[in-house]
Motif scaffolding. Structure first.
Motif, PDB file in Angstrom:
ATOM      1  N   TYR A 391       4.650 -10.668   2.480  1.00  0.00           N
ATOM      2  CA  TYR A 391       4.526 -12.130   2.502  1.00  0.00           C
ATOM      3  C   TYR A 391       5.386 -12.753   1.413  1.00  0.00           C
ATOM      4  CZ  TYR A 391       2.385 -16.770   2.596  1.00  0.00           C
ATOM      5  OH  TYR A 391       2.152 -18.131   2.703  1.00  0.00           O
ATOM      6  N   HIS A 392       6.233 -13.713   1.828  1.00  0.00           N
ATOM      7  CA  HIS A 392       7.087 -14.445   0.899  1.00  0.00           C
ATOM      8  C   HIS A 392       6.448 -15.815   0.646  1.00  0.00           C
ATOM      9  CE1 HIS A 392      10.722 -11.733   1.176  1.00  0.00           C
ATOM     10  NE2 HIS A 392       9.985 -11.316   2.188  1.00  0.00           N
ATOM     11  N   GLU A 393       5.986 -16.013  -0.574  1.00  0.00           N
ATOM     12  CA  GLU A 393       5.268 -17.249  -0.894  1.00  0.00           C
ATOM     13  C   GLU A 393       6.169 -18.473  -0.790  1.00  0.00           C
ATOM     14  OE1 GLU A 393       2.028 -18.725  -4.236  1.00  0.00           O
ATOM     15  OE2 GLU A 393       3.454 -17.133  -4.734  1.00  0.00           O
ATOM     16  N   SER A 394       7.445 -18.339  -1.099  1.00  0.00           N
ATOM     17  CA  SER A 394       8.351 -19.494  -1.080  1.00  0.00           C
ATOM     18  C   SER A 394       8.524 -20.080   0.318  1.00  0.00           C
ATOM     19  CB  SER A 394       9.715 -19.094  -1.641  1.00  0.00           C
ATOM     20  OG  SER A 394      10.267 -18.022  -0.883  1.00  0.00           O
ATOM     21  N   SER A 395       8.590 -19.200   1.320  1.00  0.00           N
ATOM     22  CA  SER A 395       8.774 -19.663   2.703  1.00  0.00           C
ATOM     23  C   SER A 395       7.478 -19.654   3.504  1.00  0.00           C
ATOM     24  CB  SER A 395       9.801 -18.783   3.423  1.00  0.00           C
ATOM     25  OG  SER A 395       9.341 -17.439   3.501  1.00  0.00           O
ATOM     26  N   GLN A 396       6.413 -19.086   2.913  1.00  0.00           N
ATOM     27  CA  GLN A 396       5.113 -18.960   3.583  1.00  0.00           C
ATOM     28  C   GLN A 396       5.251 -18.238   4.936  1.00  0.00           C
ATOM     29  OE1 GLN A 396       3.354 -22.901   3.728  1.00  0.00           O
ATOM     30  NE2 GLN A 396       2.926 -22.897   1.546  1.00  0.00           N
ATOM     31  N   THR A 397       6.041 -17.191   4.911  1.00  0.00           N
ATOM     32  CA  THR A 397       6.245 -16.352   6.087  1.00  0.00           C
ATOM     33  C   THR A 397       6.270 -14.895   5.652  1.00  0.00           C
ATOM     34  OG1 THR A 397       8.655 -16.424   5.864  1.00  0.00           O
ATOM     35  CG2 THR A 397       7.630 -18.104   7.273  1.00  0.00           C
ATOM     36  N   PHE A 398       6.101 -13.992   6.623  1.00  0.00           N
ATOM     37  CA  PHE A 398       6.330 -12.578   6.378  1.00  0.00           C
ATOM     38  C   PHE A 398       7.793 -12.277   6.702  1.00  0.00           C
ATOM     39  CE2 PHE A 398       1.778 -12.259   6.389  1.00  0.00           C
ATOM     40  CZ  PHE A 398       1.492 -11.131   5.628  1.00  0.00           C
ATOM     41  N   GLY A 399       8.402 -11.426   5.891  1.00  0.00           N
ATOM     42  CA  GLY A 399       9.779 -11.026   6.120  1.00  0.00           C
ATOM     43  C   GLY A 399       9.950  -9.537   5.883  1.00  0.00           C
ATOM     44  N   ILE A 400      11.065  -8.987   6.328  1.00  0.00           N
ATOM     45  CA  ILE A 400      11.356  -7.577   6.103  1.00  0.00           C
ATOM     46  C   ILE A 400      11.611  -7.359   4.615  1.00  0.00           C
ATOM     47  CG2 ILE A 400      12.895  -5.669   6.668  1.00  0.00           C
ATOM     48  CD1 ILE A 400      13.465  -6.985   9.323  1.00  0.00           C
ATOM     49  N   HIS A 401      10.991  -6.326   4.078  1.00  0.00           N
ATOM     50  CA  HIS A 401      11.035  -6.097   2.637  1.00  0.00           C
ATOM     51  C   HIS A 401      11.034  -4.588   2.373  1.00  0.00           C
ATOM     52  CE1 HIS A 401      10.671  -7.206  -1.524  1.00  0.00           C
ATOM     53  NE2 HIS A 401       9.489  -6.630  -1.680  1.00  0.00           N
ATOM     54  N   ALA A 402      11.492  -4.202   1.187  1.00  0.00           N
ATOM     55  CA  ALA A 402      11.501  -2.791   0.782  1.00  0.00           C
ATOM     56  C   ALA A 402      10.773  -2.648  -0.544  1.00  0.00           C
ATOM     57  CB  ALA A 402      12.934  -2.278   0.667  1.00  0.00           C
ATOM     58  N   TRP A 403       9.985  -1.585  -0.659  1.00  0.00           N
ATOM     59  CA  TRP A 403       9.248  -1.303  -1.887  1.00  0.00           C
ATOM     60  C   TRP A 403       9.120   0.211  -2.033  1.00  0.00           C
ATOM     61  CZ3 TRP A 403       7.251  -3.596   2.467  1.00  0.00           C
ATOM     62  CH2 TRP A 403       6.223  -2.942   3.144  1.00  0.00           C
ATOM     63  N   ASN A 404       8.158   0.694  -2.831  1.00  0.00           N
ATOM     64  CA  ASN A 404       8.084   2.134  -3.109  1.00  0.00           C
ATOM     65  C   ASN A 404       6.653   2.651  -3.095  1.00  0.00           C
ATOM     66  OD1 ASN A 404      10.434   0.931  -5.015  1.00  0.00           O
ATOM     67  ND2 ASN A 404      11.041   2.909  -4.157  1.00  0.00           N
ATOM     68  N   GLU A 405       6.538   3.946  -2.849  1.00  0.00           N
ATOM     69  CA  GLU A 405       5.270   4.652  -2.969  1.00  0.00           C
ATOM     70  C   GLU A 405       5.509   5.905  -3.807  1.00  0.00           C
ATOM     71  OE1 GLU A 405       1.498   6.186  -0.247  1.00  0.00           O
ATOM     72  OE2 GLU A 405       3.465   5.891   0.690  1.00  0.00           O
ATOM     73  N   VAL A 406       4.619   6.132  -4.777  1.00  0.00           N
ATOM     74  CA  VAL A 406       4.749   7.259  -5.698  1.00  0.00           C
ATOM     75  C   VAL A 406       3.599   8.233  -5.463  1.00  0.00           C
ATOM     76  CG1 VAL A 406       4.977   7.976  -8.115  1.00  0.00           C
ATOM     77  CG2 VAL A 406       5.779   5.707  -7.399  1.00  0.00           C
ATOM     78  N   LEU A 407       3.928   9.525  -5.457  1.00  0.00           N
ATOM     79  CA  LEU A 407       2.933  10.582  -5.270  1.00  0.00           C
ATOM     80  C   LEU A 407       2.667  11.264  -6.605  1.00  0.00           C
ATOM     81  CD1 LEU A 407       1.251  12.474  -3.379  1.00  0.00           C
ATOM     82  CD2 LEU A 407       3.330  13.865  -3.158  1.00  0.00           C
ATOM     83  N   PHE A 408       1.380  11.350  -6.987  1.00  0.00           N
ATOM     84  CA  PHE A 408       0.996  11.965  -8.257  1.00  0.00           C
ATOM     85  C   PHE A 408       0.464  13.382  -8.033  1.00  0.00           C
ATOM     86  CE2 PHE A 408       0.677   7.375  -8.875  1.00  0.00           C
ATOM     87  CZ  PHE A 408       1.468   7.214  -9.995  1.00  0.00           C
ATOM     88  N   GLU A 409       0.312  14.119  -9.137  1.00  0.00           N
ATOM     89  CA  GLU A 409      -0.070  15.533  -9.048  1.00  0.00           C
ATOM     90  C   GLU A 409      -1.426  15.734  -8.385  1.00  0.00           C
ATOM     91  OE1 GLU A 409       0.129  17.498 -12.774  1.00  0.00           O
ATOM     92  OE2 GLU A 409       2.322  17.613 -12.800  1.00  0.00           O
ATOM     93  N   ASP A 410      -2.347  14.781  -8.539  1.00  0.00           N
ATOM     94  CA  ASP A 410      -3.672  14.931  -7.937  1.00  0.00           C
ATOM     95  C   ASP A 410      -3.691  14.596  -6.451  1.00  0.00           C
ATOM     96  OD1 ASP A 410      -3.360  12.206  -7.965  1.00  0.00           O
ATOM     97  OD2 ASP A 410      -5.156  11.767  -9.154  1.00  0.00           O
ATOM     98  N   GLY A 411      -2.523  14.282  -5.875  1.00  0.00           N
ATOM     99  CA  GLY A 411      -2.442  13.976  -4.452  1.00  0.00           C
ATOM    100  C   GLY A 411      -2.607  12.508  -4.112  1.00  0.00           C
TER     101      GLY A 411
END
Length: 462
Positions: A391-411
């Motif tokens: 969700y982009h607050e400036s346009s009040q719409t959902f848009g295509i976006h990229a982010w990350n996920e990190v995996l830790f030793e405990d799973g």
């Protein structure tokens, strides 16, 4: 086009492209002509609604076991940003009647060697119960069956229109054959159409038909290109080229502090496409910032995708950024802040390498996420780049976006967003389902989102 249809399509392309020119598969002379044409790689560009999105290559060889091997490689971007390649390999006996001896299909990411999906297409089974059926299938399929369309085109070279031939599709679960009909014939080309909605154009090179273009009923096409043009291709993912915004029925207040979000997807054409794997019967889904165990195999994490030389160059940068911190959770927090303050956001449609991002210090969410993946991987934290909606607050719409996920030793895993400086990404981040990228983009153009429930936390860190 679904994964399953794409793989079936890939198989049909093999049939059309590899043995062009068999006048009679029972004689040696056509085989000599074939060697001169299909042993050199043939390249095609794959496009969706006119926009190039991938490539297709086919080539043949003679194996060490003295069998003819036909290999096709279909390369296209997946919805999560990885470049997927599917190799289909078919082996035939060298001598008449040129029976099929083995067929496999392997899917892998372009940047790593180990495949994550291998299918044994033929023989179908090895048990004693299924052996008679396998032997019957083995006797049924040979080169004449596999390349029936080229054979028919050469046998009916003067035909103008009408039904041409039924092409066997031995690895399709439901369709045993596809009928092709001549729809147009020019001086040097012929157009044919199938009962499943595909259209193909062949040219004649010294009397041999060559597939020039294929268009299916989903808007996906494939067009022959020269080796020079193939080497010069510079394909960009659809989410980079198109800035698609998804309307929402109501604004989401304070999205950065959102811990739980429930939404309903509404499609104009009522077709869910790949989203059917994520949505319930009411077309709703719920996202949350809660820490969760990983449901992914290790090979899907970016740690296996980072080039070793790049990782080596990044380690001094990581060491300078984390300054002796050895707690994995704190390292993640530090790297999110480092990427956010180091890279200046620029809304563009350009892709660049991690090293270029570091040097130029500009990029959009794709560069932010890819740099974070590279830095975290260099810090020996399994990390992947995620692509989806946010969700982009400036346009009040959902848009295509990229982010990350990190995996830790405990799973456990944690979602972060270095573009928005979120050490725990808010609940508006919705990852795309497993699919090819063009499948997802096609559905987004007909999508509206209805907000059903939101939950905030005053302690939510951004």
């Amino acid at each position: 086009m679904t994964f399953s249809k794409m793989l079936t399509w890939s198989f049909l392309l093999l049939l059309w492209g590899s043995l062009a020119g068999c006048e009679n598969a029972q004689t040696e002379q056509p085989l000599d002509r074939i060697r001169a044409t299909f042993f050199d790689p043939q390249h095609y560009v794959v496009a969706h609604e006119g926009l190039p999105i991938g490539t297709y290559t086919r080539v043949a060889s003679l194996t060490d076991t003295d069998e003819y091997e036909f290999r096709t490689t279909l390369t296209m971007p997946s919805a999560n940003g990885l470049i997927l390649a599917t190799d289909a390999v078919y082996q035939f006996q060298k001598r008449s009647p040129y029976l099929l001896s083995a067929a496999t299909r392997t899917t892998y990411t372009v940047s790593k060697d180990r495949p994550y999906r291998v299918e044994q297409l033929y023989p179908f089974a090895t048990s004693d119960v299924d052996r008679p059926a396998n032997e019957a299938s083995k006797k049924k399929y040979g080169l004449q069956d596999f390349f029936a369309l080229e054979l028919a085109l050469m046998a009916n070279i003067e035909s103008v229109e009408g039904e041409l031939v039924s092409v066997p599709t031995p690895f399709h679960k439901n369709v045993k054959s596809t009928k092709w009909t001549i729809s147009y014939r020019g001086d040097q080309s012929v157009m044919v159409s199938s009962t499943v909605g595909d259209r193909a154009t062949f040219s004649f090179q010294q009397g041999l038909p060559r597939l020039e273009e294929l268009i299916d009923d989903t808007g996906l096409s494939m067009q022959w290109i020269s080796v020079v043009d193939f080497d010069a291709l510079n394909l960009r993912p659809l989410h980079v080229v198109e800035d698609i915004r998804i309307p929402v029925d109501q604004p989401i207040e304070r999205p950065g502090t959102l811990t739980t979000l429930t939404v309903q997807f509404e499609f104009d054409d009522a077709k869910l496409g790949p989203w059917s794997t994520l949505l319930d019967a009411r077309n709703t889904l719920t996202t949350s910032t809660e820490i969760k165990p990983s449901s992914l195999e290790l090979f899907e994490w970016g740690g296996e995708l980072l080039d070793r030389s790049t990782a080596q160059k990044l380690r001094p940068i990581v060491a300078e950024a984390i300054k002796g911190i050895d707690d994995a959770q704190l390292i993640v927090d530090t790297l999110v802040a480092y990427v956010n303050r180091t890279i200046t956001y620029k809304n563009w449609n350009t892709l660049q390498s991690v090293e270029e991002t570091i040097a130029q210090k500009i990029g959009d969410c794709t560069e932010f996420a890819q740099l974070f993946t590279a830095l975290a991987t260099a810090a020996e934290l399994p990390t992947r780049t995620v692509v989806g909606l946010a969700y982009h607050e400036s346009s009040q719409t959902f848009g295509i976006h990229a982010w990350n996920e990190v995996l830790f030793e405990d799973g456990s895993t944690r979602i972060v967003d270095p573009t928005w400086n979120q050490i725990r990404a808010d609940a508006t981040h919705i990852e795309f389902p497993p699919a090819y990228q063009h499948e997802i983009v096609s559905t987004l153009k007909n999508l509206r989102i209805k907000v059903l429930k939101v939950e905030h936390s005053t302690d939510h860190s951004t």
